[in-house]
Each structure stands twice: as C-alpha cells, then as structure tokens.
Design a protein around this motif. Sequence first.
Motif, PDB file in Angstrom:
ATOM      1  N   LEU A  87      92.245  12.093  18.380  1.00 21.97           N
ATOM      2  CA  LEU A  87      92.110  11.432  17.082  1.00 21.97           C
ATOM      3  C   LEU A  87      92.434  12.350  15.917  1.00 21.97           C
ATOM      4  N   ASP A  88      92.850  11.736  14.830  1.00 29.92           N
ATOM      5  CA  ASP A  88      92.992  12.445  13.561  1.00 29.92           C
ATOM      6  C   ASP A  88      91.703  12.217  12.779  1.00 29.92           C
ATOM      7  N   LEU A  89      90.809  13.192  12.806  1.00 31.24           N
ATOM      8  CA  LEU A  89      89.491  13.019  12.207  1.00 31.24           C
ATOM      9  C   LEU A  89      89.524  13.110  10.683  1.00 31.24           C
ATOM     10  N   THR A  90      90.691  13.338  10.110  1.00 33.51           N
ATOM     11  CA  THR A  90      90.812  13.340   8.650  1.00 33.51           C
ATOM     12  C   THR A  90      91.245  11.972   8.111  1.00 33.51           C
ATOM     13  N   GLN A  91      91.471  11.024   9.007  1.00 26.91           N
ATOM     14  CA  GLN A  91      91.988   9.709   8.605  1.00 26.91           C
ATOM     15  C   GLN A  91      91.031   8.995   7.656  1.00 26.91           C
ATOM     16  N   GLY A 151      92.413   1.234  14.138  1.00 25.06           N
ATOM     17  CA  GLY A 151      92.154   2.512  14.794  1.00 25.06           C
ATOM     18  C   GLY A 151      91.132   3.367  14.080  1.00 25.06           C
ATOM     19  N   TYR A 152      90.859   3.065  12.824  1.00 26.21           N
ATOM     20  CA  TYR A 152      89.934   3.924  12.075  1.00 26.21           C
ATOM     21  C   TYR A 152      88.529   3.894  12.641  1.00 26.21           C
ATOM     22  N   ARG A 153      88.114   2.761  13.172  1.00 28.16           N
ATOM     23  CA  ARG A 153      86.736   2.689  13.686  1.00 28.16           C
ATOM     24  C   ARG A 153      86.477   3.757  14.746  1.00 28.16           C
ATOM     25  N   ARG A 154      87.467   4.060  15.563  1.00 30.10           N
ATOM     26  CA  ARG A 154      87.297   5.105  16.587  1.00 30.10           C
ATOM     27  C   ARG A 154      87.044   6.456  15.931  1.00 30.10           C
ATOM     28  N   VAL A 155      87.737   6.729  14.828  1.00 29.63           N
ATOM     29  CA  VAL A 155      87.528   7.972  14.084  1.00 29.63           C
ATOM     30  C   VAL A 155      86.133   7.981  13.477  1.00 29.63           C
ATOM     31  N   TRP A 156      85.798   6.874  12.815  1.00 27.15           N
ATOM     32  CA  TRP A 156      84.510   6.765  12.127  1.00 27.15           C
ATOM     33  C   TRP A 156      83.353   6.978  13.098  1.00 27.15           C
ATOM     34  N   TYR A 157      83.455   6.382  14.288  1.00 26.00           N
ATOM     35  CA  TYR A 157      82.325   6.466  15.205  1.00 26.00           C
ATOM     36  C   TYR A 157      82.340   7.717  16.072  1.00 26.00           C
ATOM     37  N   ASN A 158      83.478   8.309  16.311  1.00 31.20           N
ATOM     38  CA  ASN A 158      83.536   9.449  17.216  1.00 31.20           C
ATOM     39  C   ASN A 158      82.652  10.599  16.742  1.00 31.20           C
ATOM     40  N   VAL A 159      82.743  10.941  15.470  1.00 32.14           N
ATOM     41  CA  VAL A 159      81.939  12.035  14.924  1.00 32.14           C
ATOM     42  C   VAL A 159      80.458  11.678  15.015  1.00 32.14           C
ATOM     43  N   ARG A 160      80.152  10.441  14.680  1.00 33.36           N
ATOM     44  CA  ARG A 160      78.765   9.974  14.737  1.00 33.36           C
ATOM     45  C   ARG A 160      78.231  10.015  16.162  1.00 33.36           C
ATOM     46  N   GLU A 161      79.041   9.592  17.138  1.00 27.62           N
ATOM     47  CA  GLU A 161      78.584   9.564  18.520  1.00 27.62           C
ATOM     48  C   GLU A 161      78.272  10.957  19.045  1.00 27.62           C
TER      49      GLU A 161
END
Length: 417
Positions: free
Chosen positions: A330-334, A351-361
């Motif tokens: 993922l591009d975590l700066t998205q 695709g942004y939801r995957r970025v948004w939740y990955n850090v949180r998870e």
Amino acid sequence: MRRKQILATLLWITILGNMAWAEEVAEKIQQGWDVTWSRFYHPKTSQFYDFLGSYETGRELDYLPTAREVQEQFPNVCGYGTGMEDCMISAGVLLSAVVDRYEVTREDSLKEDARKILRGIQLSATVHGSPGFLARGVCPEDGKSTYVNTSRDQYTHVVHALWHYYHSPLAEETEKEAVRELLQSFADRMIRNCTPENDYDFLCSDGNRCRRGICKMWNVRGHEAARLPMFYAVAWDTLKTVDPKKADVYYQLYRQYLPEAVRQSLALDDATIRRWVPTYAMLQMQSSLELLWTLEPEGELRDQMFQAMKRMAEKAHAKLHAADNTAKTLDLTQLPTDWRLPDGGISNGNGYRRVWYNVRESGEAALTILMFPGTEWTPELENYLNQAILRVDFERVSTCGIFDLLGAYYRALKKCR
C-alpha cells in the motif's frame, strides 16, 4: 531528542536493546503525537476526526459535513464515511494513551490533554439533549449537530478509557465527578431502554430503534456479550464510595449479566471468530474483559475471563502479521477522495479504505495483545510494532489509525517498565 521523550526512549532501549532504533521509534511517536493534535483535532469540539482530506496546513478537515448536511442526516444516520463516524472510538483510544503515557513520563502537559479529550466526550454525550446517548461526533461548523445513530462500539472505548482515567493520577476531583456523571448517564440509559420490549436496544438520539443492530446490548454475539455488564460495573465502581445506595443498583445489574457474558465470551469458536470478529472487535472485547477482570475478585469467573483474553491475544498475532504483509503493498501516504462523490472517502468501493484501516489494524492488533495481562514481550511482537510505527510518514498520513499506534506504544512502555 526532546527532553519529554528521554525517559520514554530510555525505557524503550531496555526493551529493544538497540539505542539507535529506540531513539528513531521514540522520535516517530512524538511526531505522530504532534500530528494527532495539530491536524486531526478540532478545538471547537475537542474531538478528533477520522481522516484528513488534505495535507495543506489549515485545510485538513475542510471536507467534514456541514451543519445542514448533518441536520439532514446526509448521507446516512450514522455519518458513515464522513469523517465523523468514529470520533468517540478515537477519544477512547487517545485518552487511554494519555493515561499510559503519563504513567511512563509524568509530563504535566498531559493533564490538560486529558481534560480536552474529556470535554469532547462530554459534548458528544450532552449536546443533543438525549440523556445517556453518546453521539459518534459533533459537527465543527456549529459545534452542536450530530447524527442520530451511534453504536455500542463508540461507548465501549469511551467507557473503558474513562474508567482508566478515573483511577489515574491525571484525574482530579472535578474530572472524577464529570466521569461519574457520564458513566451513570450511560448506565441509566441502558436501564431505561435495554429491555426485552426494545430487544435490548438503547435507542437512537431521536428515540427510535437502531435498524442496524449496532445499538443492541444483549442477546448479541459472544464477542459483544461483555459490553452491558461492563457499563454497569464501571458505574458501580466509580460511585460506590460516593453514593453506595445508588451504586448498589448498578452492582446488582453487573452481577446479573456477568456470568452469562463470561460464558459466551469463552465459548467463541474459531469459525465464529473468523467470520464475525474483525480486529477492531477483538480490541473492544479485550477492553471489556480487561476492565471486568480487574474488578472481579479471585475465582472461577476471573479465571475464565483470563482464558478468553488469552485467546483473543493469540488470535490477534495473526492479524498483526497480516496487517504487516498488507502494508507492504500500500501507499500509506494516500489521501481519500471527497466522500460526497461515488465511492469517495473511506467507502468499501475504493482502495483508500485499505490504507485507512491498515495502520489502524496494526495498532489494534498490538493493543489486543498487550491488553492481555499474561502477554510477554517477545522479539516478534517488538519487531511488528516497531515496523508498524517506522513505516508511517507522519507528515503524510491521513488515517486516524495512527492513534492506535500511539496507544500500543505507550501501553508497551507501561507494561514493560
């Protein structure tokens, strides 16, 4: 190195055994702390919002719903996708992080940080005029508009954090009184509304039943069963020396629901966990059980809660590993697109939801593990948590998931000091 981080860094060195890495992680965490308060926090509401719409200074939260949109319940009664849906979850995570950080560093400034978060919770609990209702978030434009539907998840994080705050050196008598009032109002709402006639729904702020099932407090899935006795337990615990007679009402309800809640928590099978218990729900279950386990005297129920927490911690290791693997893709700066557009914001369609939740998870999984009293710090856990912190560019991160990383870092320091 900033002076207020020296102690935390020294403690982290004792865990990592690597000075260079410990200093880098500590600096990153302080950067994340600063970004949390400068970009995600709105002083008008004393609340933290779900994501940033821009990295331009002063425009990070411009995307939030207008007062009119919220009043019209646009785009839905929960405010899903608008950046206002999880303000109280964030308040709970961050208040717990403040309490843990204070136990490690004793920074005086954290007292005001905690008061700010408390004010945000008070606003969500009172601005709508529906006693005991905890709105997800409050619109910054007018400082009063809210969506009518909330969830047991919002309450769970807030109740857990308020209880920890109440018993911490950060809370003076004024704050303790405010916490008691909040916890009693929540418990009283459950008493009034969580009845068989309402199917144990605590109701929306407009008095209607929740159609999504997320405000139901009993006859729920096993990972949610401990929420209702938790609410009654904290109301009793914080009131027992102030008003024993009233506290006893909450105590009797706490004891009434606890045995069955523990039985259901322990009875969760692997298939149910895989299907119905995502990482955020693991953390919420762990939060409920940690609180109840702490209050429970020695005995069979306490032992059973310990085993249920142990199992959640074990399951969370796989979640931590999966989040680490996903992050590499993922591009975590998205940044998200406008939530008002089709598939915008954090909707499941982009695709942004995957970025948004990955850090949180990553943070949620680590917290789930660290919250278990029997967790031992291992090189594997150390590596996953530090990699999750180090891979985030806090100057270009738009997800509130960083709050969970802050919480996990300070919980680790507190646990291992």
